[in-house]
Design a protein around this motif. Sequence first.
Motif, PDB file in Angstrom:
ATOM      1  N   LEU A  36     -73.953  64.248  52.717  1.00 45.27           N
ATOM      2  CA  LEU A  36     -74.965  65.244  53.068  1.00 45.27           C
ATOM      3  C   LEU A  36     -75.866  64.785  54.217  1.00 45.27           C
ATOM      4  O   LEU A  36     -76.284  65.599  55.042  1.00 45.27           O
ATOM      5  CB  LEU A  36     -75.805  65.595  51.845  1.00 45.27           C
ATOM      6  CG  LEU A  36     -75.068  66.333  50.724  1.00 45.27           C
ATOM      7  CD1 LEU A  36     -76.005  66.580  49.545  1.00 45.27           C
ATOM      8  CD2 LEU A  36     -74.481  67.652  51.222  1.00 45.27           C
ATOM      9  N   THR A  37     -76.168  63.502  54.282  1.00 39.25           N
ATOM     10  CA  THR A  37     -76.996  63.021  55.391  1.00 39.25           C
ATOM     11  C   THR A  37     -76.286  63.212  56.721  1.00 39.25           C
ATOM     12  O   THR A  37     -76.868  63.723  57.695  1.00 39.25           O
ATOM     13  CB  THR A  37     -77.367  61.540  55.187  1.00 39.25           C
ATOM     14  OG1 THR A  37     -78.168  61.414  54.011  1.00 39.25           O
ATOM     15  CG2 THR A  37     -78.146  61.006  56.378  1.00 39.25           C
ATOM     16  N   SER A  38     -75.014  62.843  56.781  1.00 42.67           N
ATOM     17  CA  SER A  38     -74.251  63.011  58.023  1.00 42.67           C
ATOM     18  C   SER A  38     -74.082  64.482  58.376  1.00 42.67           C
ATOM     19  O   SER A  38     -74.187  64.870  59.548  1.00 42.67           O
ATOM     20  CB  SER A  38     -72.881  62.340  57.892  1.00 42.67           C
ATOM     21  OG  SER A  38     -73.002  60.956  57.697  1.00 42.67           O
TER      22      SER A  38
ATOM     23  N   VAL B 137     -75.579  71.279  51.756  1.00 38.47           N
ATOM     24  CA  VAL B 137     -75.995  70.895  53.112  1.00 38.47           C
ATOM     25  C   VAL B 137     -77.300  71.596  53.476  1.00 38.47           C
ATOM     26  O   VAL B 137     -78.225  70.979  54.019  1.00 38.47           O
ATOM     27  CB  VAL B 137     -74.889  71.223  54.140  1.00 38.47           C
ATOM     28  CG1 VAL B 137     -75.374  70.950  55.567  1.00 38.47           C
ATOM     29  CG2 VAL B 137     -73.622  70.409  53.852  1.00 38.47           C
ATOM     30  N   ALA B 138     -77.381  72.882  53.153  1.00 43.88           N
ATOM     31  CA  ALA B 138     -78.607  73.634  53.444  1.00 43.88           C
ATOM     32  C   ALA B 138     -79.789  73.081  52.659  1.00 43.88           C
ATOM     33  O   ALA B 138     -80.901  72.942  53.190  1.00 43.88           O
ATOM     34  CB  ALA B 138     -78.396  75.118  53.140  1.00 43.88           C
ATOM     35  N   LEU B 139     -79.570  72.766  51.387  1.00 48.18           N
ATOM     36  CA  LEU B 139     -80.640  72.176  50.580  1.00 48.18           C
ATOM     37  C   LEU B 139     -81.087  70.836  51.149  1.00 48.18           C
ATOM     38  O   LEU B 139     -82.289  70.552  51.245  1.00 48.18           O
ATOM     39  CB  LEU B 139     -80.166  71.989  49.136  1.00 48.18           C
ATOM     40  CG  LEU B 139     -80.054  73.239  48.265  1.00 48.18           C
ATOM     41  CD1 LEU B 139     -79.292  72.917  46.988  1.00 48.18           C
ATOM     42  CD2 LEU B 139     -81.437  73.798  47.937  1.00 48.18           C
ATOM     43  N   LYS B 140     -80.135  70.005  51.527  1.00 50.02           N
ATOM     44  CA  LYS B 140     -80.459  68.697  52.093  1.00 50.02           C
ATOM     45  C   LYS B 140     -81.228  68.862  53.398  1.00 50.02           C
ATOM     46  O   LYS B 140     -82.164  68.102  53.679  1.00 50.02           O
ATOM     47  CB  LYS B 140     -79.175  67.907  52.328  1.00 50.02           C
ATOM     48  CG  LYS B 140     -79.391  66.466  52.786  1.00 50.02           C
ATOM     49  CD  LYS B 140     -79.874  65.574  51.665  1.00 50.02           C
ATOM     50  CE  LYS B 140     -79.853  64.111  52.068  1.00 50.02           C
ATOM     51  NZ  LYS B 140     -80.250  63.211  50.952  1.00 50.02           N
ATOM     52  N   MET B 141     -80.864  69.859  54.180  1.00 53.04           N
ATOM     53  CA  MET B 141     -81.576  70.137  55.426  1.00 53.04           C
ATOM     54  C   MET B 141     -83.040  70.463  55.136  1.00 53.04           C
ATOM     55  O   MET B 141     -83.954  70.008  55.844  1.00 53.04           O
ATOM     56  CB  MET B 141     -80.903  71.305  56.152  1.00 53.04           C
ATOM     57  CG  MET B 141     -81.343  71.501  57.584  1.00 53.04           C
ATOM     58  SD  MET B 141     -80.658  70.250  58.671  1.00 53.04           S
ATOM     59  CE  MET B 141     -81.362  70.808  60.241  1.00 53.04           C
TER      60      MET B 141
ATOM     61  N   ASP C 230     -67.157  60.874  49.604  1.00 50.85           N
ATOM     62  CA  ASP C 230     -68.472  61.269  50.113  1.00 50.85           C
ATOM     63  C   ASP C 230     -69.102  62.331  49.217  1.00 50.85           C
ATOM     64  O   ASP C 230     -70.307  62.285  48.935  1.00 50.85           O
ATOM     65  CB  ASP C 230     -68.355  61.793  51.546  1.00 50.85           C
ATOM     66  CG  ASP C 230     -68.147  60.680  52.563  1.00 50.85           C
ATOM     67  OD1 ASP C 230     -68.299  59.510  52.190  1.00 50.85           O
ATOM     68  OD2 ASP C 230     -67.833  60.989  53.724  1.00 50.85           O
ATOM     69  N   MET C 231     -68.292  63.297  48.769  1.00 45.78           N
ATOM     70  CA  MET C 231     -68.804  64.330  47.873  1.00 45.78           C
ATOM     71  C   MET C 231     -69.210  63.723  46.530  1.00 45.78           C
ATOM     72  O   MET C 231     -70.269  64.049  45.988  1.00 45.78           O
ATOM     73  CB  MET C 231     -67.747  65.421  47.676  1.00 45.78           C
ATOM     74  CG  MET C 231     -67.478  66.256  48.923  1.00 45.78           C
ATOM     75  SD  MET C 231     -66.080  67.391  48.722  1.00 45.78           S
ATOM     76  CE  MET C 231     -66.771  68.598  47.597  1.00 45.78           C
ATOM     77  N   GLU C 232     -68.384  62.835  46.024  1.00 49.64           N
ATOM     78  CA  GLU C 232     -68.689  62.206  44.740  1.00 49.64           C
ATOM     79  C   GLU C 232     -69.916  61.308  44.852  1.00 49.64           C
ATOM     80  O   GLU C 232     -70.656  61.122  43.882  1.00 49.64           O
ATOM     81  CB  GLU C 232     -67.475  61.419  44.259  1.00 49.64           C
ATOM     82  CG  GLU C 232     -66.325  62.320  43.826  1.00 49.64           C
ATOM     83  CD  GLU C 232     -65.036  61.559  43.596  1.00 49.64           C
ATOM     84  OE1 GLU C 232     -65.036  60.322  43.800  1.00 49.64           O
ATOM     85  OE2 GLU C 232     -64.035  62.191  43.231  1.00 49.64           O
ATOM     86  N   GLY C 233     -70.158  60.774  46.052  1.00 55.36           N
ATOM     87  CA  GLY C 233     -71.328  59.936  46.267  1.00 55.36           C
ATOM     88  C   GLY C 233     -72.641  60.697  46.203  1.00 55.36           C
ATOM     89  O   GLY C 233     -73.718  60.087  46.155  1.00 55.36           O
TER      90      GLY C 233
END
Length: 259
Positions: free
Chosen positions: A71-73, A101-105, A180-183
């Motif tokens: 999500l950071t990337s 992704v939108a939430l992380k943004m 990455d998703m599981e992370g």
Amino acid sequence: MPVINLPNVRMHVQELNPEGQETIIMVHGMFSNLAVYYFNIAPMLAKHFRVVLFDMKGHGMSEKVQTGYDLTSMTNDLRDLMDTLGIDKAHLAGYSYGGLVALKMATRFPERVGKLAIIEGPDPSEQEVLAIIDTYSKEFLIHYIENFADTTRLLAGKRQLEKNHRMYEFLFNETSIRSDMEGEKNFFNDPSVATIQHETLLIYGEESNCVPSGRTLASRIPNATLVLAPGDHNVPVQQPEVVGKELEKFLEPASLPVG
């Protein structure tokens, strides 16, 4: 619009109504592409807004890369896209993993986000949810070919489906996408999610296995409203007019400054 060069990736972008005073950026889910919005939902919103669609890295016509699906990337890519297009602030709509992704943004760059719409955002701590996303994404690709490919050129449709299957093979076998998703499994429990102050719309299919995820977000985001629509995880494809109308209603009246 062609593929554009961002600092870390070449990204395929499409715009509708580029002269619109307010912008909404729409983020698709993993294993799909911008077509999930392009044919139905985006044109509805383009009557009122500048609509920006893009293929995430490794998807559609964007650059195929082996890493950077966390999500950071992904939010770094979105920020870079906004900078490149000269967008200071935009409403965000994200489907499935694109909703995360939108939430992380909104947690990382809150000043860049207007209103926030999350469609079927899954709780990444639920391992079975990842399998659900995979299943419905494959159904989406088949639906895309059956409904939007030129039926008088069946061979072209088959080629497109084969191309999408090759995308699956690349993402599953040659990238870090699954790990990455599981992370991100603790994302819903991240304290930053509860600090989101943006007005937030949560749209979930009433028959979706992800409805508990929507209820969790509704309980943690102070200004969130949960709406259940007919359908399951594939609700943007099954009910594009319903989803489009919910987004239209949510985004009005204008909440971003003109100019």
